[in-house]
Structures are given as structure tokens and as C-alpha cells.
Design a protein around this motif. Structure first.
Motif, PDB file in Angstrom:
ATOM      1  N   PHE A 114       0.828  -1.205   0.000  1.00 49.63           N
ATOM      2  CA  PHE A 114       0.000   0.000   0.000  1.00 49.63           C
ATOM      3  C   PHE A 114       0.860   1.252   0.000  1.00 49.63           C
ATOM      4  CE2 PHE A 114      -1.564   3.467   2.690  1.00 49.63           C
ATOM      5  CZ  PHE A 114      -2.516   3.976   1.818  1.00 49.63           C
ATOM      6  N   LEU A 115       1.876   1.300   0.859  1.00 52.80           N
ATOM      7  CA  LEU A 115       2.728   2.481   0.931  1.00 52.80           C
ATOM      8  C   LEU A 115       3.424   2.752  -0.401  1.00 52.80           C
ATOM      9  CD1 LEU A 115       4.194   1.860   4.478  1.00 52.80           C
ATOM     10  CD2 LEU A 115       2.833   3.866   3.811  1.00 52.80           C
ATOM     11  N   ALA A 116       3.902   1.695  -1.050  1.00 54.49           N
ATOM     12  CA  ALA A 116       4.549   1.863  -2.353  1.00 54.49           C
ATOM     13  C   ALA A 116       3.547   2.347  -3.396  1.00 54.49           C
ATOM     14  CB  ALA A 116       5.179   0.543  -2.790  1.00 54.49           C
ATOM     15  N   TRP A 117       2.344   1.779  -3.387  1.00 53.59           N
ATOM     16  CA  TRP A 117       1.300   2.181  -4.330  1.00 53.59           C
ATOM     17  C   TRP A 117       0.889   3.634  -4.087  1.00 53.59           C
ATOM     18  CZ3 TRP A 117      -3.979   3.284  -3.271  1.00 53.59           C
ATOM     19  CH2 TRP A 117      -4.823   3.314  -4.384  1.00 53.59           C
ATOM     20  N   TYR A 118       0.729   4.006  -2.826  1.00 60.89           N
ATOM     21  CA  TYR A 118       0.380   5.379  -2.485  1.00 60.89           C
ATOM     22  C   TYR A 118       1.477   6.339  -2.956  1.00 60.89           C
ATOM     23  CZ  TYR A 118      -0.392   9.530   0.384  1.00 60.89           C
ATOM     24  OH  TYR A 118      -0.568  10.826   0.807  1.00 60.89           O
ATOM     25  N   ALA A 119       2.733   5.971  -2.731  1.00 60.65           N
ATOM     26  CA  ALA A 119       3.845   6.817  -3.166  1.00 60.65           C
ATOM     27  C   ALA A 119       3.849   6.977  -4.690  1.00 60.65           C
ATOM     28  CB  ALA A 119       5.173   6.227  -2.693  1.00 60.65           C
ATOM     29  N   GLU A 120       3.542   5.904  -5.409  1.00 62.84           N
ATOM     30  CA  GLU A 120       3.490   5.970  -6.863  1.00 62.84           C
ATOM     31  C   GLU A 120       2.360   6.886  -7.327  1.00 62.84           C
ATOM     32  OE1 GLU A 120       5.153   4.993 -10.512  1.00 62.84           O
ATOM     33  OE2 GLU A 120       5.851   4.410  -8.509  1.00 62.84           O
ATOM     34  N   GLN A 121       1.223   6.847  -6.614  1.00 63.89           N
ATOM     35  CA  GLN A 121       0.069   7.668  -6.976  1.00 63.89           C
ATOM     36  C   GLN A 121       0.294   9.144  -6.670  1.00 63.89           C
ATOM     37  OE1 GLN A 121      -3.357   6.464  -7.938  1.00 63.89           O
ATOM     38  NE2 GLN A 121      -2.194   4.671  -8.551  1.00 63.89           N
ATOM     39  N   THR A 122       1.012   9.442  -5.592  1.00 66.42           N
ATOM     40  CA  THR A 122       1.071  10.819  -5.082  1.00 66.42           C
ATOM     41  C   THR A 122       2.455  11.453  -5.129  1.00 66.42           C
ATOM     42  OG1 THR A 122       1.520  10.093  -2.806  1.00 66.42           O
ATOM     43  CG2 THR A 122      -0.803  10.264  -3.483  1.00 66.42           C
ATOM     44  N   GLY A 123       3.495  10.639  -5.318  1.00 65.75           N
ATOM     45  CA  GLY A 123       4.853  11.166  -5.263  1.00 65.75           C
ATOM     46  C   GLY A 123       5.354  11.411  -3.847  1.00 65.75           C
ATOM     47  N   ASP A 124       4.692  10.850  -2.856  1.00 64.49           N
ATOM     48  CA  ASP A 124       5.071  11.050  -1.456  1.00 64.49           C
ATOM     49  C   ASP A 124       6.342  10.240  -1.157  1.00 64.49           C
ATOM     50  OD1 ASP A 124       5.299  10.757   1.406  1.00 64.49           O
ATOM     51  OD2 ASP A 124       3.203  11.335   1.600  1.00 64.49           O
ATOM     52  N   MET A 125       7.459  10.926  -0.997  1.00 63.98           N
ATOM     53  CA  MET A 125       8.737  10.250  -0.806  1.00 63.98           C
ATOM     54  C   MET A 125       8.869   9.646   0.589  1.00 63.98           C
ATOM     55  SD  MET A 125       9.935  10.457  -3.752  1.00 63.98           S
ATOM     56  CE  MET A 125      11.551   9.745  -3.441  1.00 63.98           C
ATOM     57  N   SER A 126       8.189  10.218   1.587  1.00 62.92           N
ATOM     58  CA  SER A 126       8.266   9.629   2.925  1.00 62.92           C
ATOM     59  C   SER A 126       7.554   8.276   2.947  1.00 62.92           C
ATOM     60  CB  SER A 126       7.656  10.575   3.960  1.00 62.92           C
ATOM     61  OG  SER A 126       6.289  10.814   3.694  1.00 62.92           O
ATOM     62  N   ALA A 127       6.427   8.168   2.231  1.00 63.24           N
ATOM     63  CA  ALA A 127       5.742   6.877   2.134  1.00 63.24           C
ATOM     64  C   ALA A 127       6.610   5.874   1.379  1.00 63.24           C
ATOM     65  CB  ALA A 127       4.393   7.046   1.442  1.00 63.24           C
ATOM     66  N   ARG A 128       7.287   6.343   0.346  1.00 60.89           N
ATOM     67  CA  ARG A 128       8.177   5.452  -0.401  1.00 60.89           C
ATOM     68  C   ARG A 128       9.308   4.940   0.483  1.00 60.89           C
ATOM     69  NH1 ARG A 128      10.079   7.146  -6.339  1.00 60.89           N
ATOM     70  NH2 ARG A 128       7.831   6.810  -6.546  1.00 60.89           N
ATOM     71  N   ASP A 129       9.837   5.808   1.330  1.00 59.06           N
ATOM     72  CA  ASP A 129      10.917   5.379   2.226  1.00 59.06           C
ATOM     73  C   ASP A 129      10.403   4.373   3.254  1.00 59.06           C
ATOM     74  OD1 ASP A 129      13.720   5.684   3.182  1.00 59.06           O
ATOM     75  OD2 ASP A 129      12.692   6.366   4.996  1.00 59.06           O
ATOM     76  N   LEU A 130       9.191   4.604   3.783  1.00 65.56           N
ATOM     77  CA  LEU A 130       8.607   3.621   4.698  1.00 65.56           C
ATOM     78  C   LEU A 130       8.464   2.264   4.013  1.00 65.56           C
ATOM     79  CD1 LEU A 130       5.729   5.567   6.524  1.00 65.56           C
ATOM     80  CD2 LEU A 130       7.770   4.582   7.587  1.00 65.56           C
ATOM     81  N   ALA A 131       8.010   2.281   2.750  1.00 65.34           N
ATOM     82  CA  ALA A 131       7.859   1.033   2.005  1.00 65.34           C
ATOM     83  C   ALA A 131       9.210   0.336   1.834  1.00 65.34           C
ATOM     84  CB  ALA A 131       7.226   1.304   0.650  1.00 65.34           C
ATOM     85  N   ARG A 132      10.214   1.092   1.527  1.00 66.86           N
ATOM     86  CA  ARG A 132      11.548   0.493   1.323  1.00 66.86           C
ATOM     87  C   ARG A 132      12.095  -0.087   2.619  1.00 66.86           C
ATOM     88  NH1 ARG A 132      16.984   2.949   0.850  1.00 66.86           N
ATOM     89  NH2 ARG A 132      18.283   1.557  -0.414  1.00 66.86           N
ATOM     90  N   GLN A 133      11.942   0.638   3.724  1.00 68.86           N
ATOM     91  CA  GLN A 133      12.429   0.114   4.998  1.00 68.86           C
ATOM     92  C   GLN A 133      11.635  -1.128   5.424  1.00 68.86           C
ATOM     93  OE1 GLN A 133      15.186   1.166   6.546  1.00 68.86           O
ATOM     94  NE2 GLN A 133      15.430   2.551   4.794  1.00 68.86           N
ATOM     95  N   GLY A 134      10.346  -1.115   5.160  1.00 66.64           N
ATOM     96  CA  GLY A 134       9.544  -2.295   5.449  1.00 66.64           C
ATOM     97  C   GLY A 134       9.946  -3.483   4.592  1.00 66.64           C
ATOM     98  N   ALA A 135      10.224  -3.230   3.316  1.00 63.78           N
ATOM     99  CA  ALA A 135      10.642  -4.311   2.421  1.00 63.78           C
ATOM    100  C   ALA A 135      11.982  -4.898   2.858  1.00 63.78           C
ATOM    101  CB  ALA A 135      10.715  -3.798   0.991  1.00 63.78           C
TER     102      ALA A 135
END
Length: 448
Positions: free
Chosen positions: A187-208
Motif C-alpha cells: 500500500f505504501l509503495a502504491w500510495y507513493a506511486e500515486q502521489t509522489g510522497d517520498m516519505s511513504a516510499r521510504d517507509l515502504a523500502r524500509q519495510g521491504a
């Protein structure tokens, strides 16, 4: 009290047709959309007005339980009405979607109740699913109608994340796509892709990264347990390696993290190593950890080929082992075409506990991109449409619920087992026939 918005929906004479798997595409599209609208009318008649917005019972025959989640609750119905609005441009459907989204936004204010859910961060049973529904509704709402609620979802996931030396996790128990960290990360990665939110993308990466560290090495590749405290190896899409590899491929490609991409490859290597190919047909075991799973194979989204095909598609989209992934996609689709679906599946494949739905049953196969496999698509469409229960100008499905779902007769409304999920599969089929993109996007359904 039933919601007054149902009065805005135009009630037409019920569509009079007998599904014919050989009918022309234009006729099929018309009939599919007619059935999808009948499902919408049934859901509308089961809507209940709340202090803020509207809700639906998870089961219309047992209406006490009202969930907010994507699997069974209000979030799944919001997605359905967004999709139905996009397919028809009928504003009544949009009003139902937005009223359901208002209810979801209001649930985010009761943080104590959310935190009582042990799967509170998950995609299908937690707030991540609320985020999916709200973001889809936001596309048709006023620019800021749900922006605070969506930001609240991200804030809660940030707050609930537990940091350790491997990365970030949310669940004390589950690795998987439905209940656990894989779904939250996706979800965080998808949300980041939809919105460009880099903090969500970083959360997704750390979770992965944390999820990658939970891998178990096998003779060929790596696998993940469904639950960290139990030796339940369910390798297909919903609870195991296929779904987790999908997530690692998604996040690794999005963030250019080669270690995550290698993790996705290792998971695919494991899937290939356990796959059984005989006379051109592909079987992937249900799993290990219970004697009842021995020799069990399924065809659906959760534990079978329909879901695991999504991994094969995502690997190709990500440029990971493309030729092998394409061959396994071909094998999976060929198998689904040749195991007697939609009737009782051929020997080697079990009839699922719920035969029609999106999670285990035939709607999960229908929801695949089947533009090149119209014969199978049409057979499943005919089967599902003949099984419908009609009440006046509405349509739904009823099942004998298995014991693990409480037993008894049920008329589920949600995505996993009910009308919203089967209806979404029908709407995906309609979009394919008419050459349109899917009416709603889901993080775990790759669009080819």
C-alpha cells in the motif's frame, strides 16, 4: 435506517438474459454492465445511514457485523461504487461511494478502536485498505475532501511502524499480503506511486528490507512463512512467497534497490522449484504445515494460479527473469483454460471452500486480464451470472459459508467473498471488452 441515496438510482426492468458464452463481445459487455448495476442496486438497498456517511453489513443475512476493511467491510463497497460510477457515469453511484468514504474517514478518528485490531496496519483487514478506498474516492471528490483522512492513514502507519536493525515492521506475527507487513508495504509503495510522497516510499523500502530479512533459505531460492511463530508455508499469493516476491519486485524496482529485486528473484526461484508441470499443466502446492494440505492444489486468487499469475506479470513488468516469468504466466493461463473451469475442476485441483468469490473461487479467475483468453472468460461469466440470486431489480450471490467463516447461509457484501468482489471482477471484464483500463486500481492487481 436505509440510506436515502438509493432513491436516486434509476430502477429499470431487470435485465432479461440467459448468459451465453458464445455471444458477441458488444452484447456481452452490455449484459455484464447490466448485471453490475443490478448488484449496485442490491448493495444500495442494504446501505444504512450513519451519523457520518453510510455503511453496509458484511453479510446481508446476518447484518450485525459492520467492518471498515477492504476484505469484507465498507472500503470494498466504496471501491465497487467508484468503479460502477466510472463505468456508467451515473452520479448516484458516486454519491454512494462518497458517502461510504465519509464513513471511512470518520472511523479514523477513533484511534483506540483501530489500535485494538491486531492487524490494524494491513492491506485487507486494516487501515491500509481504508487508504486505498479513500484515494480512489478522492479522484472524484472535492480536492481536499479526504486529504486529511488520507494523510491520517499515512501518519498512523508511520506511528505504528516498529524500527529494528533490519528495517521497519508493523505486525508482530504476519509476513503476508492479506494480514501482514507485505500488504502494508505494498500500500505504501502504491500510495507513493500515486502521489509522489517520498516519505511513504521510504517507509515502504524500509519495510521491504525487514521483510527480506525474514526469508528462509531453500535448496533453490527463498521462501517466507505466513506467520513468524508457526511453520505454515503457504507459498501462493495471499499468504506466502508469491505475494511477498510481488511486493519485493514492486518496491525494489520503484526505489532502484537491487537487493530487494534479488529477493524477488529468490522467491520466484523457490516457486519454480516447487512447481509441478505435467503434460503442459502447472500445479503449485497449497502449502505445508498441516496434514490436510498434502496433495492440495487450487486455482483461485488466494492459494492458486489466478493469484500467483500476478507475480509472473509483475516480474515481467519489473524486468526480473523476464523470459522465465513469461513462460510461467503462459503455463498458468494454459492450465486455467484446461482444467474444466468453471465446472468442477479436473483431477489434481480442489474445489475451493467458497466456489464463486474473488478470494478463493471463479471470480478470481475472471478478474485476470483475459483479453487473450476470451473462451475461458466467457465460460466463467456465464457460470457466475447463472448463479445470481434476483430480488426484483437487484442481484447478489448466496453461499453456504464454511465452518472457518462461521457456517450457515450468507449473502456477503464485501470484496473477498461477496457481491462487491464478484461485481468488481465483472466490471474488470467489462473494461477489458470495451478497451478501457480497469475502473479501479488495486495495489496487488498488475495492469498489463
Amino acid at each position: 435506517m436505509k440510506h436515502c441515496l438509493i432513491l436516486l438510482i434509476i430502477f429499470l426492468p431487470p435485465a432479461a438474459f440467459a448468459a451465453d458464452e458464445s455471444q458477441p463481445e458488444q452484447v456481452l459487455a452490455t449484459e455484464a454492465l447490466a448485471l453490475a448495476e443490478d448488484v449496485g442496486r442490491w448493495l444500495a438497498t442494504n446501505a444504512t445511514e450513519q451519523p457520518i456517511g453510510i455503511s453496509w453489513p458484511d453479510d446481508a443475512l446476518n447484518p450485525e457485523a459492520v467492518g471498515y476493511d477492504l476484505a469484507s467491510g465498507v472500503a470494498g463497497k466504496v471501491l465497487y461504487f467508484v468503479a460502477l460510477y466510472r463505468a456508467t457515469e451515473n452520479p448516484s453511484y458516486l454519491q454512494l461511494a462518497l458517502s461510504g468514504a465519509d464513513y471511512l474517514a470518520s472511523t479514523l478518528q477513533n484511534v483506540e478502536a483501530l489500535e485494538a485490531n491486531p492487524r490494524k496496519a494491513s492491506l485487507y483487514t486494516g487501515v491500509a485498505g481504508i487508504g486505498v478506498a479513500l484515494l480512489q474516492a478522492q479522484h472524484h471528490a472535492g480536492q481536499s475532501r479526504y486529504s486529511d483522512a488520507i494523510e491520517n492513514v499515512i501518519s498512523l502507519l508511520d506511528k505504528w511502524g516498529v524500527h529494528d536493525s533490519d528495517g521497519i515492521y508493523w505486525s508482530d506475527e504476519f509476513n503476508d499480503l492479506i494480514y501482514g507487513d507485505a500488504g502494508t508495504i505494498l500500500f505504501l509503495a502504491w500510495y507513493a506511486e500515486q502521489t509522489g510522497d517520498m516519505s511513504a516510499r521510504d517507509l515502504a523500502r524500509q519495510g521491504a528490507k525487514f521483510l527480506l530479512a525474514q526469508a528462509n533459505e531453500a535448496a533453490d531460492g527463498s521462501f517466507w512463512y505466513f506467520r513468524r511463530s508457526k511453520p505454515f508455508n503457504l507459498p501462493n499469493f495471499s499468504h506466502g512467497t508469491a505475494g511477498i516476491s510481488y511486493v519485493l519486485a514492486t518496491v525494489g524496482t520503484q526505489t532502484n534497490d537491487e537487493l530487494l529485486r534479488l529477493g524477488a528473484q529468490a522467491g520466484f526461484n523457490y516457486i519454480k522449484s516447487i512447481a509441478e508441470i505435467e503434460r503442459g499443466l502447472l500445479r503449485i502446492p497449497y502449502g505445508w504445515g498441516s496434514d490436510s494440505w498434502q496433495g492440495l492444489y487450487e486455482f483461485g486468487w488466494a492459494h492458486g494460479l489466478a493469484g500467483t499469475t500476478s507475480l509472473f506479470v509483475r516480474l515481467q513488468q519489473s524486468g526480473i527473469d523476464v523470459e522465465s516469468a513469461a513462460e510461467f504466466e503462459r503455463l498458468a493461463r494454459h492450465t486455467l483454460e484446461n482444467i474444466n473451469l468453471p465446472n468442477e475442476p479436473a483431477s489434481g485441483f480442489a474445489e475451493p471452500s467458497t466456489p464463486l468469490d474473488l478470494r478463493f473461487g471463479r471470480a478470481g479467475v475472471l478478474a485476470l486480464d483475459n483479453t487473450e483468453h476470451a473462451e475461458l472468460r466467457n465460460r466463467i461469466w456465464a457460470h457466475i451470472s447463472k448463479a445470481v440470486v434476483r430480488e426484483g431489480q437487484t442481484a447478489h450471490w448466496e453461499v453456504d459459508a464454511p465452518e472457518f467463516m462461521g457456517g450457515g447461509r450468507a449473502a456477503y457484501t464485501g470484496m473477498f467473498h461477496g457481491a462487491a468482489g464478484i461485481g468488481l471482477a465483472i466490471l474488470r471484464m467489462h473494461a477489458q471488452i470495451t478497451g478501457r483500463p480497469p475502473y479501479v486500481e488495486l495495489p496487488d492487481y498488475p495492469t498489463k
